[in-house]
Design a protein around this motif. Structure first.
Motif, PDB file in Angstrom:
ATOM      1  N   GLU A  83      41.863  12.429 -36.599  1.00  0.00           N
ATOM      2  CA  GLU A  83      42.980  12.517 -37.721  1.00  0.00           C
ATOM      3  C   GLU A  83      42.596  11.257 -38.514  1.00  0.00           C
ATOM      4  OE1 GLU A  83      45.104  14.306 -39.067  1.00  0.00           O
ATOM      5  OE2 GLU A  83      45.539  15.742 -37.399  1.00  0.00           O
ATOM      6  N   VAL A  84      42.313  10.119 -37.844  1.00  0.00           N
ATOM      7  CA  VAL A  84      42.528   9.130 -38.632  1.00  0.00           C
ATOM      8  C   VAL A  84      41.093   9.151 -39.740  1.00  0.00           C
ATOM      9  CG1 VAL A  84      41.510   6.440 -38.943  1.00  0.00           C
ATOM     10  CG2 VAL A  84      43.503   7.334 -37.175  1.00  0.00           C
ATOM     11  N   SER A  85      39.891   9.789 -39.216  1.00  0.00           N
ATOM     12  CA  SER A  85      38.740  10.073 -40.124  1.00  0.00           C
ATOM     13  C   SER A  85      38.645  11.141 -40.835  1.00  0.00           C
ATOM     14  CB  SER A  85      37.646   9.946 -39.044  1.00  0.00           C
ATOM     15  OG  SER A  85      37.622  11.336 -38.313  1.00  0.00           O
ATOM     16  N   ASN A  86      39.884  11.998 -40.691  1.00  0.00           N
ATOM     17  CA  ASN A  86      40.156  13.042 -41.311  1.00  0.00           C
ATOM     18  C   ASN A  86      39.099  14.261 -41.051  1.00  0.00           C
ATOM     19  OD1 ASN A  86      41.850  14.786 -43.265  1.00  0.00           O
ATOM     20  ND2 ASN A  86      40.317  14.601 -44.866  1.00  0.00           N
ATOM     21  N   ARG A  87      38.410  14.101 -39.762  1.00  0.00           N
ATOM     22  CA  ARG A  87      37.376  15.136 -39.598  1.00  0.00           C
ATOM     23  C   ARG A  87      38.126  16.356 -38.756  1.00  0.00           C
ATOM     24  NH1 ARG A  87      31.587  14.204 -37.679  1.00  0.00           N
ATOM     25  NH2 ARG A  87      32.799  12.990 -35.870  1.00  0.00           N
ATOM     26  N   TRP A  88      39.519  15.879 -38.055  1.00  0.00           N
ATOM     27  CA  TRP A  88      40.067  16.966 -37.589  1.00  0.00           C
ATOM     28  C   TRP A  88      40.214  18.247 -38.278  1.00  0.00           C
ATOM     29  CZ3 TRP A  88      41.658  17.891 -32.493  1.00  0.00           C
ATOM     30  CH2 TRP A  88      42.683  18.894 -32.538  1.00  0.00           C
ATOM     31  N   THR A  89      40.556  17.809 -39.395  1.00  0.00           N
ATOM     32  CA  THR A  89      40.402  18.907 -40.627  1.00  0.00           C
ATOM     33  C   THR A  89      39.251  19.256 -41.295  1.00  0.00           C
ATOM     34  OG1 THR A  89      42.820  17.982 -41.234  1.00  0.00           O
ATOM     35  CG2 THR A  89      41.757  19.352 -42.835  1.00  0.00           C
ATOM     36  N   GLU A  90      38.550  18.291 -41.484  1.00  0.00           N
ATOM     37  CA  GLU A  90      37.306  18.416 -42.193  1.00  0.00           C
ATOM     38  C   GLU A  90      36.394  19.395 -41.433  1.00  0.00           C
ATOM     39  OE1 GLU A  90      35.298  15.083 -43.833  1.00  0.00           O
ATOM     40  OE2 GLU A  90      36.928  14.639 -45.282  1.00  0.00           O
ATOM     41  N   TYR A  91      36.215  19.104 -40.216  1.00  0.00           N
ATOM     42  CA  TYR A  91      35.254  20.015 -39.584  1.00  0.00           C
ATOM     43  C   TYR A  91      35.568  21.389 -39.411  1.00  0.00           C
ATOM     44  CZ  TYR A  91      31.071  18.554 -37.369  1.00  0.00           C
ATOM     45  OH  TYR A  91      29.952  18.126 -36.649  1.00  0.00           O
ATOM     46  N   GLY A  92      36.650  21.575 -39.750  1.00  0.00           N
ATOM     47  CA  GLY A  92      36.966  23.220 -40.101  1.00  0.00           C
ATOM     48  C   GLY A  92      36.738  24.054 -38.931  1.00  0.00           C
ATOM     49  N   ASP A  93      36.412  25.423 -38.824  1.00  0.00           N
ATOM     50  CA  ASP A  93      36.327  26.241 -37.791  1.00  0.00           C
ATOM     51  C   ASP A  93      35.334  25.949 -36.626  1.00  0.00           C
ATOM     52  OD1 ASP A  93      38.029  27.801 -38.910  1.00  0.00           O
ATOM     53  OD2 ASP A  93      36.941  29.172 -39.816  1.00  0.00           O
ATOM     54  N   LEU A  94      34.318  24.823 -37.146  1.00  0.00           N
ATOM     55  CA  LEU A  94      33.344  24.373 -36.218  1.00  0.00           C
ATOM     56  C   LEU A  94      33.928  23.870 -34.949  1.00  0.00           C
ATOM     57  CD1 LEU A  94      30.273  23.211 -38.114  1.00  0.00           C
ATOM     58  CD2 LEU A  94      30.230  25.059 -36.693  1.00  0.00           C
ATOM     59  N   LEU A  95      35.123  22.979 -35.054  1.00  0.00           N
ATOM     60  CA  LEU A  95      35.812  22.320 -34.126  1.00  0.00           C
ATOM     61  C   LEU A  95      36.268  23.235 -32.828  1.00  0.00           C
ATOM     62  CD1 LEU A  95      35.692  19.266 -34.056  1.00  0.00           C
ATOM     63  CD2 LEU A  95      38.251  19.425 -34.962  1.00  0.00           C
ATOM     64  N   LEU A  96      36.030  22.930 -31.773  1.00  0.00           N
ATOM     65  CA  LEU A  96      36.722  23.682 -30.753  1.00  0.00           C
ATOM     66  C   LEU A  96      37.804  22.756 -30.341  1.00  0.00           C
ATOM     67  CD1 LEU A  96      33.398  24.683 -28.862  1.00  0.00           C
ATOM     68  CD2 LEU A  96      35.297  26.213 -29.579  1.00  0.00           C
ATOM     69  N   THR A  97      38.939  23.198 -30.146  1.00  0.00           N
ATOM     70  CA  THR A  97      40.092  22.348 -30.060  1.00  0.00           C
ATOM     71  C   THR A  97      40.999  23.146 -28.809  1.00  0.00           C
ATOM     72  OG1 THR A  97      41.621  23.607 -31.710  1.00  0.00           O
ATOM     73  CG2 THR A  97      40.377  21.675 -32.251  1.00  0.00           C
ATOM     74  N   LEU A  98      41.715  22.278 -28.127  1.00  0.00           N
ATOM     75  CA  LEU A  98      42.600  22.704 -27.044  1.00  0.00           C
ATOM     76  C   LEU A  98      43.822  21.973 -26.986  1.00  0.00           C
ATOM     77  CD1 LEU A  98      42.340  21.060 -24.391  1.00  0.00           C
ATOM     78  CD2 LEU A  98      40.021  21.995 -24.309  1.00  0.00           C
ATOM     79  N   LYS A  99      44.842  22.463 -26.262  1.00  0.00           N
ATOM     80  CA  LYS A  99      45.971  21.810 -25.769  1.00  0.00           C
ATOM     81  C   LYS A  99      46.091  21.523 -24.383  1.00  0.00           C
ATOM     82  CE  LYS A  99      48.966  23.340 -29.615  1.00  0.00           C
ATOM     83  NZ  LYS A  99      49.212  21.992 -30.259  1.00  0.00           N
ATOM     84  N   ASP A 100      46.251  20.317 -24.115  1.00  0.00           N
ATOM     85  CA  ASP A 100      46.349  19.956 -22.610  1.00  0.00           C
ATOM     86  C   ASP A 100      47.732  20.401 -21.960  1.00  0.00           C
ATOM     87  OD1 ASP A 100      48.362  18.110 -23.055  1.00  0.00           O
ATOM     88  OD2 ASP A 100      46.955  16.356 -22.587  1.00  0.00           O
ATOM     89  N   ARG A 101      48.040  20.454 -20.691  1.00  0.00           N
ATOM     90  CA  ARG A 101      49.315  20.811 -20.035  1.00  0.00           C
ATOM     91  C   ARG A 101      50.474  20.060 -20.757  1.00  0.00           C
ATOM     92  NH1 ARG A 101      50.030  19.724 -14.055  1.00  0.00           N
ATOM     93  NH2 ARG A 101      47.686  19.892 -13.696  1.00  0.00           N
ATOM     94  N   ARG A 102      50.457  18.986 -21.423  1.00  0.00           N
ATOM     95  CA  ARG A 102      51.481  18.336 -21.948  1.00  0.00           C
ATOM     96  C   ARG A 102      51.700  18.914 -23.458  1.00  0.00           C
ATOM     97  NH1 ARG A 102      49.917  14.296 -18.701  1.00  0.00           N
ATOM     98  NH2 ARG A 102      51.836  13.579 -17.381  1.00  0.00           N
ATOM     99  N   GLY A 103      50.670  19.449 -23.991  1.00  0.00           N
ATOM    100  CA  GLY A 103      50.724  20.137 -25.389  1.00  0.00           C
ATOM    101  C   GLY A 103      50.117  19.124 -26.410  1.00  0.00           C
ATOM    102  N   ALA A 104      49.308  18.201 -25.901  1.00  0.00           N
ATOM    103  CA  ALA A 104      48.811  17.459 -26.760  1.00  0.00           C
ATOM    104  C   ALA A 104      47.621  18.082 -27.136  1.00  0.00           C
ATOM    105  CB  ALA A 104      48.339  16.026 -26.060  1.00  0.00           C
ATOM    106  N   ASP A 105      47.078  17.553 -28.449  1.00  0.00           N
ATOM    107  CA  ASP A 105      45.835  18.354 -29.106  1.00  0.00           C
ATOM    108  C   ASP A 105      44.745  17.496 -28.417  1.00  0.00           C
ATOM    109  OD1 ASP A 105      46.709  20.358 -30.567  1.00  0.00           O
ATOM    110  OD2 ASP A 105      47.598  19.042 -32.063  1.00  0.00           O
ATOM    111  N   HIS A 106      43.548  18.354 -28.307  1.00  0.00           N
ATOM    112  CA  HIS A 106      42.259  17.545 -28.081  1.00  0.00           C
ATOM    113  C   HIS A 106      41.186  18.263 -28.770  1.00  0.00           C
ATOM    114  CE1 HIS A 106      44.616  15.697 -24.767  1.00  0.00           C
ATOM    115  NE2 HIS A 106      43.744  15.122 -24.517  1.00  0.00           N
ATOM    116  N   LEU A 107      39.893  17.783 -28.711  1.00  0.00           N
ATOM    117  CA  LEU A 107      38.820  18.480 -29.320  1.00  0.00           C
ATOM    118  C   LEU A 107      37.880  18.261 -28.374  1.00  0.00           C
ATOM    119  CD1 LEU A 107      36.704  16.158 -30.598  1.00  0.00           C
ATOM    120  CD2 LEU A 107      38.558  16.200 -32.336  1.00  0.00           C
ATOM    121  N   LEU A 108      36.646  18.902 -28.492  1.00  0.00           N
ATOM    122  CA  LEU A 108      35.477  18.852 -27.797  1.00  0.00           C
ATOM    123  C   LEU A 108      34.695  18.082 -28.734  1.00  0.00           C
ATOM    124  CD1 LEU A 108      35.360  22.280 -25.730  1.00  0.00           C
ATOM    125  CD2 LEU A 108      35.257  19.778 -25.110  1.00  0.00           C
ATOM    126  N   ALA A 109      34.153  16.999 -28.936  1.00  0.00           N
ATOM    127  CA  ALA A 109      33.455  16.383 -29.970  1.00  0.00           C
ATOM    128  C   ALA A 109      32.209  17.132 -30.312  1.00  0.00           C
ATOM    129  CB  ALA A 109      33.473  14.996 -29.452  1.00  0.00           C
TER     130      ALA A 109
END
Lengths: 577, 577
Positions: A83-109
């Protein structure tokens, strides 16, 4: 190392795999190096893993030699740094993301700039801790829309990524040069014919960007060379030769009826038939083609953008996207919802959306273009007089024969390549984002500048296979082959035992050996498999074993020579050593 | 290898990291081997990566020696194969899942049984292709509810997993024994004191299961030994000694007023005060405690279950869950919604939910237990007469001194350990799920049986640190230390140059060298750091350099001896060699 084909997990295929479009993919599957396991995900089989490990070892050795330090980051990372680098957004559809059991957002780098930067922030404090050159081998994940070519473009792949951290531009320039030389050695050692081309830096940000391309017809990257100078560039990075400024004496703009001319070809035909402007030598290059695209800005609203290019050229979507990065673009076709955009008859004069023009549409140049009314075009539409673009854009296709902007003398040649490495001077994009400051030698804070150096390790396996094969199969360079020698036991009169004995002797001498000791498999099938698998040299233990002779074959040259069995270990050892 | 601390990415910490609860975690962070990067995710720093790689190399070598073939699967996998095995559901919250850009479900593999099985199905066809032993080193992902202990239990970790495929039980038994011996060699080589214990096989399914536990106080696993025989088992796998059948002569059940006795302690006190049944020697062991849990079946509705255990024992939730696997369980406390379940006064007689009893609640045994009415208990409640459990369950806590069920003579001792390896005979769970059949030697189809063999590679780093440290820091076994020798330049009169020269000479001789050549760092700090980092031997190049002497220190024994500088390379090389 002694591998026995009688027990090896290996099944060679005679048929081409249905989903394989490129030679390396077909051959790596057919010869039993890889197997599809998931969309864009491949399993390395024993032979493939050996090749991958040999490539990895070469890269690791050269990285250590260049002063690199190896680390290993997790692949599953929390959202916050991205988020700080804005790449969570900029990377767009290429980014694989998931939520853990607590609902926290993660990505596969997809890459680890953020993590390297945070680590350096955490572990350093003063100028004494610099320079630093860190690297890792890591599985990367990208949700490619169209995985293709087996290991060429997957959703999961092995990458060596490296980052340098320096306190001065001179330091960055020095390590950049060192890594450039290191990459040349690496690719030469693993047998890849490569070209270094100027490149853009894409979503990573930064400048001074060069790609290492393995020359290959199936490559996704097109690059140019010059007939006169040593300029080489990825087409995305090609700078168009800008014509000298024109002092216009063009007559005033004139609008013509041009019914049913929605395409450049139909327009040129009609213009010549009707002698528009008194000419009958109109060509597509005299027309100005205006293409509307939707620009998708990550995290923001999309916008419409018109691109003007000479009518004899297409808009190259890869060049366009490189110019718009991190935004992406798609062709606009919803003209019904925009009555002011007249499909097939667009002109830049009076357009209400943003308009960027090819550099050839220089001030003073005059064009035949749409009149923004159905069935009408205008002549003498002069840039800077009748319309003023909002800027220029490098989006027109590059063609062989185009003038070279670097030397101004030669013309461009074009080839295709596979991107196997990318180095660039990233600068302070990430150290700015994370506000990384260390104590300078003068007591004042100083912000490190970064370089970025990546190699597609699993992709290199495919690139090597692409460059090293013939119609019989793979032809591995000795430096990365899964074995040094392939011993074929051809016969049932002690040949298997002799082959295994020879294999054991060679293995003890440090030679990597694959022995085809399969019972119930014909010599012909064994020879065919050996050529498909592509180990540099084979020793055939065959009919002449009884007389004490074996045959040594060179996979690449197909040269064969008889060698006394008692000498062959010495011959092979000397050859491999 | 020659590492220089002046340029190494290393920052030792004097303070304990706030989030580190166990010695290995504290020391690995303080000595600069690892750094937290994500919840349950750690970055391996250069020194940590070296240790990890040395462990990996030992495991790989032993796996090859044992006949293993190395492959590498993707980590990101489609849902379908895990649906077939039902593990998409059974794995529950531990499974990290995501959707790709097309909305297709994927998972990050927690283990790869499905993929190994599918690969073998794909690559084999006949009995000639067997036996097979395949392994990989792979990053695994599990959404642990409570990651802890740094590398001990993370959400992302490096694992070596291996699977054997055999066509006969004898073959499986043979390879199981071979892997067991191989694991003993591996753990011995990397310096881990370990115990092999009987275990359950958890969500993986299968039988004949043994765990390798590294003995450590901070271990999450508790295991038992026996004072008389060589029985050793994880507490989850402990079988309770079943008392001989009792022929009951117990009088009829009798219900008593026992107000305000919702706990075992209060019940026993009141029973003795009121001389229930004419006795005043009631103890907790005479009572039957009934605990209600909610059993969560993956993919199905939850159910209530009552567990009966002697009142002097708690229900051990880990043993309970092992018994219920793949279901999980939580304590039930919504008694308001179930008026038939009288909290604090439950008895097995007339219970309307499923009831499982500890093996000690054998037929004929009589108990003091709840009467299912508020403030009332019953005596002489006899199993098999007044109630019949729906079955037995191994869920009561195991205690030191319990009788050993294996020999019937000794009693159990208890220790704690870290699970570093797990081998088990998996059988046909997965080959059945995927209907893997190959042509047998008799022409009939035969279904392979599998063995499963895993090692927690990154966890082993922590386990070694747990077993090998003292109050000064880490004390690495020579076989996995990040370097063989730590040369400390202590002084400013040529000591740094001499240390670097010695380091270069040793490095040329194949010794792994770390040189502390930091300028502006005191000798005291260097010594403290050297002890914290824990390389087996140090060479101090100090004050006596001028006279031609250096000091060699042994990290473990703290032994020191002076050695002439001219001899030290020979001494170290001989020692390391």
């Amino acid at each position: 190392m002694l591998l026995r084909m009688s027990t090896l997990l290996l099944k060679t295929l005679r048929e081409e795999p249905a989903d394989a479009e490129v030679p390396s993919h077909r051959l790596l599957v057919r010869a039993g190096f890889i197997r599809r396991a998931a969309p864009g995900g491949y399993t390395m089989l024993p032979l493939g893993k050996l090749v991958l490990d040999r490539i990895t070892a070469v890269i690791q050795e050269e990285m250590f030699t260049a002063g690199g330090q190896e680390v290993a980051f997790p692949a599953l990372l929390p959202r916050e740094p991205y988020e700080v680098s804005n790449r969570w957004t900029e990377y767009g559809d290429l980014l694989l993301t998931l939520k853990d059991r607590r609902g926290a957002d993660h990505l596969l780098a997809p890459t680890h700039e953020e993590m390297f930067t945070l680590l350096v922030q955490d572990m350093t404090g003063s100028y004494r801790d610099f320079p630093l050159l860190l690297f890792q081998f890591q599985t990367k994940f990208r949700d490619e829309a169209r995985p293709r070519g087996g290991l060429l473009r997957g959703r999961e792949f092995l990458m060596k990524d490296a980052y340098s951290f320096d306190l001065s531009e001179a330091g960055l320039t020095e390590v950049y040069g060192r890594m450039r030389a290191s990459y040349q050695r690496i690719f030469t050692r693993i047998g890849l014919e490569h070209t270094i081309v100027s490149a853009t830096s894409g979503a990573m940000g930064g400048s001074a960007s060069e790609e290492f391309l393995a020359v290959a017809e199936v490559g996704e990257d097109t690059f140019v060379g010059c007939t006169a100078c040593d300029h080489a560039a990825n087409t995305e990075a090609v700078i168009t030769s800008v014509p000298a400024a024109v002092t216009t004496t063009t007559p005033s703009m004139e609008v013509h009826d041009t019914p049913e001319t929605p395409t450049i070809a139909s327009l040129v035909e009609l213009a010549n038939e009707q002698r528009l402007g008194g000419r009958d030598d109109w060509s597509a290059a005299d027309t100005l083609k205006n293409v509307v695209v939707t620009v998708h800005h990550p995290g923001r609203e999309s916008e419409l953008l018109a691109i003007g290019v000479p009518g004899d050229r297409e808009v190259d979507m890869k060049r366009l996207e490189a110019a718009l990065s991190p935004a992406t673009a798609t062709l606009f076709d919803d003209f019904g919802s925009h009555p002011d955009l007249v499909k097939g008859y667009l002109g830049p004069q009076g357009l209400k959306i943003r308009y960027l023009a090819d550099p050839r549409v220089a001030p003073g140049t005059g064009w035949l273009t749409g009149a923004n009314k159905p069935g009408r075009h205008a002549t003498n539409v002069v840039a800077g007089r009748d319309f003023t673009p909002d800027g220029t854009i490098e989006a027109a296709e590059v063609r062989a024969g185009d003038p070279c902007a670097a030397c101004g003398e030669g013309t461009l040649t074009m080839r295709r390549g596979i991107e196997i490495g990318h180095i660039f001077q990233l600068g302070r994009r990430y150290t700015d984002a994370f506000k990384v400051d260390v104590l300078g030698s003068d007591g004042k804070p100083v912000r490190p500048t970064m370089g970025s150096y990546g190699i597609g390790v699993s992709r290199a396996v495919a690139a090597i296979a692409e460059q090293h094969h013939d119609d019989r199969g793979l032809v591995w360079p000795a430096s990365v082959a899964p074995a040094d020698v392939h011993i074929v036991a051809a016969g049932k009169d002690g040949q298997v035992e002799a082959a295994l004995q020879l294999g054991a002797a060679l293995s003890r001498a440090g030679v990597r050996v694959l022995v085809d000791d399969r019972p119930n498999v014909s010599a012909g099938v064994k020879f065919t498999d050996a050529e498909l698998i592509g180990i540099p040299r084979a020793v055939v233990v065959g009919r002449r074993l009884a007389e004490g002779w074996v045959e040594v074959r060179d996979r690449r040259s197909q040269e064969r020579k008889d060698v006394p069995l008692v000498d062959v270990a010495g011959v092979i050892t000397a050859d491999v050593g």
